[in-house]
Each structure stands twice: as structure tokens, then as C-alpha cells.
Design a protein around this motif. Structure first.
Motif, PDB file in Angstrom:
ATOM      1  N   LEU A  29     -19.350  42.895   8.729  1.00  0.00           N
ATOM      2  CA  LEU A  29     -20.553  42.248   8.440  1.00  0.00           C
ATOM      3  C   LEU A  29     -21.101  42.413  10.121  1.00  0.00           C
ATOM      4  N   ILE A  30     -20.352  41.883  10.965  1.00  0.00           N
ATOM      5  CA  ILE A  30     -20.960  41.824  12.301  1.00  0.00           C
ATOM      6  C   ILE A  30     -21.136  43.407  12.870  1.00  0.00           C
ATOM      7  N   THR A  31     -20.213  44.107  12.634  1.00  0.00           N
ATOM      8  CA  THR A  31     -20.669  45.401  13.244  1.00  0.00           C
ATOM      9  C   THR A  31     -21.708  46.110  12.507  1.00  0.00           C
ATOM     10  N   ALA A  32     -21.971  45.778  11.326  1.00  0.00           N
ATOM     11  CA  ALA A  32     -23.320  46.422  10.609  1.00  0.00           C
ATOM     12  C   ALA A  32     -24.489  45.990  11.130  1.00  0.00           C
ATOM     13  N   GLN A  33     -24.580  44.678  11.635  1.00  0.00           N
ATOM     14  CA  GLN A  33     -25.726  44.049  12.271  1.00  0.00           C
ATOM     15  C   GLN A  33     -26.820  44.030  11.252  1.00  0.00           C
ATOM     16  N   PRO A  34     -26.741  43.764   9.938  1.00  0.00           N
ATOM     17  CA  PRO A  34     -28.018  43.859   9.015  1.00  0.00           C
ATOM     18  C   PRO A  34     -29.157  42.753   9.612  1.00  0.00           C
ATOM     19  N   ASP A  35     -30.289  43.311   9.187  1.00  0.00           N
ATOM     20  CA  ASP A  35     -31.335  42.553   9.725  1.00  0.00           C
ATOM     21  C   ASP A  35     -31.753  41.188   8.564  1.00  0.00           C
ATOM     22  N   VAL A  36     -31.179  41.501   7.513  1.00  0.00           N
ATOM     23  CA  VAL A  36     -31.152  40.191   6.465  1.00  0.00           C
ATOM     24  C   VAL A  36     -30.042  39.929   6.162  1.00  0.00           C
ATOM     25  N   ILE A  37     -29.680  38.609   5.926  1.00  0.00           N
ATOM     26  CA  ILE A  37     -28.551  38.118   5.113  1.00  0.00           C
ATOM     27  C   ILE A  37     -29.045  37.316   3.974  1.00  0.00           C
ATOM     28  N   ALA A  38     -28.483  37.853   2.719  1.00  0.00           N
ATOM     29  CA  ALA A  38     -28.673  36.946   1.672  1.00  0.00           C
ATOM     30  C   ALA A  38     -27.396  36.366   1.129  1.00  0.00           C
ATOM     31  N   SER A  39     -27.809  35.134   0.697  1.00  0.00           N
ATOM     32  CA  SER A  39     -26.527  34.456   0.109  1.00  0.00           C
ATOM     33  C   SER A  39     -27.106  33.404  -1.012  1.00  0.00           C
ATOM     34  N   PHE A  69     -19.614  33.998  12.315  1.00  0.00           N
ATOM     35  CA  PHE A  69     -20.700  33.939  11.271  1.00  0.00           C
ATOM     36  C   PHE A  69     -21.948  33.155  11.826  1.00  0.00           C
ATOM     37  N   LEU A  70     -21.766  32.053  12.398  1.00  0.00           N
ATOM     38  CA  LEU A  70     -22.709  31.130  12.845  1.00  0.00           C
ATOM     39  C   LEU A  70     -23.704  31.926  13.876  1.00  0.00           C
ATOM     40  N   ALA A  71     -22.879  32.541  14.850  1.00  0.00           N
ATOM     41  CA  ALA A  71     -23.670  33.135  15.722  1.00  0.00           C
ATOM     42  C   ALA A  71     -24.431  34.246  15.187  1.00  0.00           C
ATOM     43  N   LEU A  72     -24.059  34.779  14.342  1.00  0.00           N
ATOM     44  CA  LEU A  72     -24.879  36.098  13.479  1.00  0.00           C
ATOM     45  C   LEU A  72     -26.015  35.537  12.963  1.00  0.00           C
ATOM     46  N   GLU A  73     -25.914  34.362  12.178  1.00  0.00           N
ATOM     47  CA  GLU A  73     -26.710  33.616  11.288  1.00  0.00           C
ATOM     48  C   GLU A  73     -27.835  33.260  12.013  1.00  0.00           C
ATOM     49  N   ASN A  74     -27.404  32.705  13.485  1.00  0.00           N
ATOM     50  CA  ASN A  74     -28.724  32.247  14.469  1.00  0.00           C
ATOM     51  C   ASN A  74     -29.590  33.536  14.814  1.00  0.00           C
ATOM     52  N   ARG A  75     -28.896  34.751  14.927  1.00  0.00           N
ATOM     53  CA  ARG A  75     -29.943  35.724  15.316  1.00  0.00           C
ATOM     54  C   ARG A  75     -30.532  36.699  14.159  1.00  0.00           C
ATOM     55  N   LYS A  76     -30.122  36.333  12.963  1.00  0.00           N
ATOM     56  CA  LYS A  76     -30.796  37.169  11.936  1.00  0.00           C
ATOM     57  C   LYS A  76     -31.405  36.396  11.055  1.00  0.00           C
ATOM     58  N   GLN A  77     -32.340  36.604  10.111  1.00  0.00           N
ATOM     59  CA  GLN A  77     -33.114  36.332   9.173  1.00  0.00           C
ATOM     60  C   GLN A  77     -32.100  36.019   7.856  1.00  0.00           C
ATOM     61  N   VAL A  78     -32.026  34.856   7.458  1.00  0.00           N
ATOM     62  CA  VAL A  78     -31.295  34.216   6.306  1.00  0.00           C
ATOM     63  C   VAL A  78     -31.943  33.894   5.187  1.00  0.00           C
ATOM     64  N   VAL A  79     -31.698  34.459   3.984  1.00  0.00           N
ATOM     65  CA  VAL A  79     -32.382  34.267   2.729  1.00  0.00           C
ATOM     66  C   VAL A  79     -31.744  33.426   1.789  1.00  0.00           C
ATOM     67  N   GLU A  80     -31.845  32.733   1.133  1.00  0.00           N
ATOM     68  CA  GLU A  80     -31.198  32.237   0.125  1.00  0.00           C
ATOM     69  C   GLU A  80     -31.746  32.658  -1.258  1.00  0.00           C
ATOM     70  N   LEU A  81     -30.963  33.207  -2.011  1.00  0.00           N
ATOM     71  CA  LEU A  81     -31.146  33.891  -3.284  1.00  0.00           C
ATOM     72  C   LEU A  81     -31.264  32.887  -4.518  1.00  0.00           C
TER      73      LEU A  81
END
Length: 284
Positions: free
Chosen positions: A213-223, A243-255
Motif C-alpha cells: 500500500l505504501i509503495t503504491a502511493q494511491p491518491d485516495v484511500i477508501a475504507s 499507515f497513519l503517516a500515509l493517511e495524513n498525506r492522502k485523501q481518505v474517503v469513508e465508503l
């Protein structure tokens, strides 16, 4: 259930079985007492059936974590998928999923009760087919056609917006994700997003290692970000420092996960949430 009641039920089952094998096949008529034992057929039946036609739905239909229509399900009797209770409901049609309890389906068919099975929808074409099939079974073709038109109008509205081209990763409890061949992947593509699971060669549902997940560096994280009320190992992945570090840098969407489990016009709600998020119009 008392011993006498159980004996009576056994006799009734045996008698019904004998009648089922002896009676000649009757011409197909409009089913008047339908029972659904699968959460996905529950919801399609609730959307399509005429008033009084649907008698019972599965217990999951009332669960807001699994069903998009928990309030509507309160209007119907509930079944827990047991052949005995379904038989006593005297249905003339039972709607089931291909993963519904196999012993129950087998017993009901041996008793001469009509059971129609549906595969889980993995695409919008599957959703259309399931809607139209239930419309045929319930003799509610006009209502089914209207739902298909609603679905197609929603897809057209999504397609009218230029795709963002942003990448997305579904990352859920126990680090699960979904790749190609899934309804979630179809939803992502309808929203104009690229599923990183597909890029990683993932098909179906499986665990996505945090490193990938970290290597892929998605623009959006959905959960779904569902909580269990008490600490759970299934959600430890969300508290990992990486994960928290990645979450702080990316847009997170609750589905709206209940709307993604089964295929229906409401499934598009998740796609609209993601499309708006990608355009920066909606951030949780």
C-alpha cells in the motif's frame, strides 16, 4: 419447540414432499407469497415486489452494517435460513443466493417449493440482469425496467464527468482490498478512478500488505472505517504508524459499504461519493 410440535412438523414435511412428487406441474402463476433468504435478493425484492407480495426477508436485511435498506426491512417477517421455518411460511417462491445454506435450498426443493438462486453481482451488467430476472419472477417487469433505467441514468451522469485518473486503494479491516472482477472495482472505474489492486495483479478480495500500500502511493484511500465498539485485532492495521503517516498525506474517503455489498441502483451512491471526493468537493 415441543416434541409434539416437532413430530407434527415432520409429518407435514413428509406429506408435502409426497404431494410435491405426486402433483402435476401447474402453469406458472404470479407468486403471492415470496420469501427471500439472501441479503441481496432481500433488497431487490423489496425494491421490486408489489404490496403484500413479499412475505419475509433474511435477518441480515435489518442489519445496517450489511443492508442498505434496514428500515424498509422492518415491514417484513424475518427468516434465519432454516428450512423448517421457511416451509411453515408457505411460500410459493423462495429467492436465494448461490451461497445460501445448501441444505436449506436442497430440502425446500425436495418439498416441491420453487427456489431461484442468484449469483452475487460483480458488475453493473450483473446488476441489470438480476433486477430484470427478479422482475420476471415476480411478474413486475415494468418496475424492474424502471430500476434499470435509474441505474443507467446514474451511470450516464458519472460518465459525463471527465475521469480524474487518480489512483485509489480500498484498505479495510484485516488489510483487505478488492481487485479486478469485483463490484468495488466496477464502482471505482465508474467514478473515474484507477484501482491500484488491479495494477498489482490482484483479482477478487484478498489482503493487501501495508508495505505494498505504501509503495503504491494511491491518491485516495477508501475504507469503511467501521468500529467494533471494543478493541479488535481486525483494525490494528489502521493504527500502524506507517499507515497513519500515509493517511495524513492522502485523501481518505469513508465508503457507504452497505450500498456496495449488493448490486442495485443505490450502489451508485458509492461511486458518486468517490467522484465528488476526487474533484475535491467532498472530504470527510
Amino acid at each position: 419447540m415441543g416434541r409434539q410440535t416437532k413430530s407434527t412438523l415432520r409429518l407435514a414435511l413428509l406429506a408435502a414432499a409426497g404431494l410435491a412428487f405426486a402433483a402435476p406441474a401447474a402453469a406458472e402463476t404470479v407468486p403471492r407469497r415470496v420469501v427471500s433468504i439472501n441479503v441481496c435478493t432481500d433488497q431487490l425484492a423489496m425494491l421490486i415486489a408489489s404490496e403484500g407480495q413479499l412475505h419475509a426477508v433474511s435477518a441480515l436485511a435489518r442489519d445496517p452494517n450489511s443492508s442498505a435498506m434496514p428500515e424498509e426491512a422492518q415491514a417484513f417477517a424475518v427468516t434465519h435460513g432454516l428450512a423448517e421455518e421457511i416451509f411453515l411460511m408457505e411460500p410459493d417462491l423462495v429467492l436465494a443466493g448461490t451461497f445460501s445454506a445448501r441444505p436449506t435450498v436442497g430440502i425446500l426443493r425436495r418439498l416441491g417449493i420453487r427456489v431461484e438462486e442468484f449469483r452475487p453481482a460483480r458488475s453493473f451488467d450483473d446488476i441489470r440482469a438480476n433486477i430484470l430476472r427478479i422482475g420476471e419472477l415476480l411478474h413486475r417487469q415494468e418496475r424492474a425496467g424502471a430500476l434499470v433505467a435509474e441505474l443507467d441514468a446514474g451511470l450516464a451522469a458519472l460518465a459525463a464527468q471527465p475521469p480524474s485518473g487518480l489512483s485509489i486503494a480500498l484498505y479495510d479491516a484485516n488489510s483487505y482490498t478488492t481487485g479486478t472482477g469485483t463490484l468495488a472495482d466496477e464502482i471505482f472505474r465508474a467514478a473515474g478512478l484507477v484501482n491500484i489492486a488491479g495494477r498489482l495483479g490482484i483479482a477478487g478480495s484478498t489482503r493487501l500488505p501495508l508495505e505494498l500500500l505504501i509503495t503504491a502511493q494511491p491518491d485516495v484511500i477508501a475504507s469503511s472505517f467501521r468500529t467494533y465498539g471494543t478493541p479488535a485485532l481486525a483494525q490494528e492495521n489502521f493504527s500502524h504508524p506507517a499507515f497513519l503517516a500515509l493517511e495524513n498525506r492522502k485523501q481518505v474517503v469513508e465508503l457507504p459499504v452497505p450500498k456496495m455489498i449488493c448490486g442495485a441502483p443505490f450502489t451508485l451512491d458509492a461511486a458518486f461519493v468517490l467522484q465528488r471526493a476526487a474533484r475535491g468537493q467532498e472530504r470527510p
